[in-house]
Design an enzyme around this catalytic site. Structure first.
Site, PDB file in Angstrom:
ATOM      1  N   HIS A 229      39.073  37.470  50.852  1.00  0.00           N
ATOM      2  CA  HIS A 229      40.217  36.966  50.104  1.00  0.00           C
ATOM      3  C   HIS A 229      39.658  36.199  48.924  1.00  0.00           C
ATOM      4  O   HIS A 229      38.678  35.464  49.074  1.00  0.00           O
ATOM      5  CB  HIS A 229      41.074  36.014  50.954  1.00  0.00           C
ATOM      6  CG  HIS A 229      41.964  35.162  50.100  1.00  0.00           C
ATOM      7  ND1 HIS A 229      43.135  35.631  49.565  1.00  0.00           N
ATOM      8  CD2 HIS A 229      41.821  33.900  49.623  1.00  0.00           C
ATOM      9  CE1 HIS A 229      43.688  34.672  48.828  1.00  0.00           C
ATOM     10  NE2 HIS A 229      42.912  33.617  48.847  1.00  0.00           N
TER      11      HIS A 229
ATOM     12  N   LYS B  47      36.701  37.448  55.477  1.00  0.00           N
ATOM     13  CA  LYS B  47      37.673  37.658  56.559  1.00  0.00           C
ATOM     14  C   LYS B  47      36.958  38.057  57.852  1.00  0.00           C
ATOM     15  O   LYS B  47      35.765  38.408  57.838  1.00  0.00           O
ATOM     16  CB  LYS B  47      38.672  38.736  56.124  1.00  0.00           C
ATOM     17  CG  LYS B  47      39.536  38.313  54.922  1.00  0.00           C
ATOM     18  CD  LYS B  47      40.422  39.477  54.473  1.00  0.00           C
ATOM     19  CE  LYS B  47      41.319  39.078  53.304  1.00  0.00           C
ATOM     20  NZ  LYS B  47      42.086  40.229  52.780  1.00  0.00           N
TER      21      LYS B  47
ATOM     22  N   ASN C 196      39.674  44.576  53.983  1.00  0.00           N
ATOM     23  CA  ASN C 196      38.962  44.566  52.706  1.00  0.00           C
ATOM     24  C   ASN C 196      38.012  43.386  52.561  1.00  0.00           C
ATOM     25  O   ASN C 196      37.653  43.003  51.459  1.00  0.00           O
ATOM     26  CB  ASN C 196      39.978  44.621  51.552  1.00  0.00           C
ATOM     27  CG  ASN C 196      40.991  43.503  51.614  1.00  0.00           C
ATOM     28  OD1 ASN C 196      40.829  42.558  52.389  1.00  0.00           O
ATOM     29  ND2 ASN C 196      42.030  43.583  50.796  1.00  0.00           N
TER      30      ASN C 196
ATOM     31  N   GLU D 234      45.410  26.692  47.208  1.00  0.00           N
ATOM     32  CA  GLU D 234      44.635  27.143  48.370  1.00  0.00           C
ATOM     33  C   GLU D 234      43.475  26.201  48.681  1.00  0.00           C
ATOM     34  O   GLU D 234      43.170  25.949  49.847  1.00  0.00           O
ATOM     35  CB  GLU D 234      44.120  28.569  48.119  1.00  0.00           C
ATOM     36  CG  GLU D 234      45.251  29.597  48.119  1.00  0.00           C
ATOM     37  CD  GLU D 234      44.793  31.004  47.774  1.00  0.00           C
ATOM     38  OE1 GLU D 234      45.625  31.916  47.822  1.00  0.00           O
ATOM     39  OE2 GLU D 234      43.599  31.199  47.437  1.00  0.00           O
TER      40      GLU D 234
ATOM     41  N   TYR E 285      49.129  32.724  53.520  1.00  0.00           N
ATOM     42  CA  TYR E 285      49.711  33.959  52.991  1.00  0.00           C
ATOM     43  C   TYR E 285      51.225  33.844  52.843  1.00  0.00           C
ATOM     44  O   TYR E 285      51.940  34.810  53.082  1.00  0.00           O
ATOM     45  CB  TYR E 285      49.323  35.142  53.891  1.00  0.00           C
ATOM     46  CG  TYR E 285      47.961  35.741  53.596  1.00  0.00           C
ATOM     47  CD1 TYR E 285      47.584  36.081  52.292  1.00  0.00           C
ATOM     48  CD2 TYR E 285      47.048  36.017  54.615  1.00  0.00           C
ATOM     49  CE1 TYR E 285      46.343  36.646  52.013  1.00  0.00           C
ATOM     50  CE2 TYR E 285      45.797  36.592  54.336  1.00  0.00           C
ATOM     51  CZ  TYR E 285      45.464  36.906  53.029  1.00  0.00           C
ATOM     52  OH  TYR E 285      44.239  37.479  52.749  1.00  0.00           O
TER      53      TYR E 285
END
Ligand code: ATP
Ligand code: MG
Length: 159
Positions: free
Chosen positions: A126, A10, A123, A137, A50
């Site tokens: 993904h 990310k 975090n 995905e 998402y």
């Protein structure tokens, strides 16, 4: 048993300059990079990626975070790849992610803090949660011609 999973480093991971360190953890585990690119997604694409979270209270913050800069998108391949990668990545909240996991070793954000700030928990990564999620995905992020089949040295030792 050989699976593929979608992983994103990310914007927080890209901007902190730890792409190499994160990538090396997957490489050392013997996972094969089948596809990889740097991409800056917009809000429309974020809603596709998402989609399961659009109605959640943290979605606005999540969309802002995932679109704030480029991400490294990659497809990793290996035995039980979805499960193995989630184990290497660790639980969603860095505060509770154990040492040895990427989220536990490289981040320390907490829900208590992000709830107060109205932002998504940072975090770093993904990773697809299930085989079904991974298949969807991978189709969203990569075309078949951007995924490669080649032999790694790990295959000599694993198969
Ligand atoms: P990812 O899908 O990004 O791999 P995950 O599967 O561990 O993460 P999800 O429940 O799918 O967790 O949430 C997607 C992302 O939304 C998380 O990685 C995190 O950045 C953010 N997020 C999830 N839950 C919260 C929350 N309660 N508060 C703030 N941000 C959250
Ligand atoms: Mg998820």
């Amino acid at each position: 048993m050989i699976e593929r999973s979608l992983i994103l480093i990310k914007p927080d991971g890209v901007e902190r300059g730890i792409i190499g360190e994160i990538l090396s953890r997957f490489e050392k585990a013997g996972l094969k990079i089948a596809g990889m690119r740097l991409v800056h997604i917009d809000e429309k694409f974020a809603k596709k990626h998402y989609k399961a979270h659009i109605d959640k209270p943290f979605y606005k913050g999540l969309e802002k975070m995932i679109t704030e800069g480029p991400v490294v998108a990659m497809v990793l391949e290996g035995l039980h790849a979805v499960e193995i990668i989630r184990k290497i990545v660790g639980p969603t909240e860095p505060r509770t992610a154990p040492p040895g996991t990427i989220r536990g070793d490289y981040a320390h954000h907490s829900y208590e803090y992000t709830d107060k700030k109205g932002i998504a928990v940072k975090n770093l990564i993904h990773a697809s949660g299930t085989k079904k999620e991974a298949d969807e995905e991978i189709k969203l992020w990569f075309s078949e011609s951007d995924l490669f089949d080649y032999e790694t040295v790990h295959e000599r030792h694993v198969f």
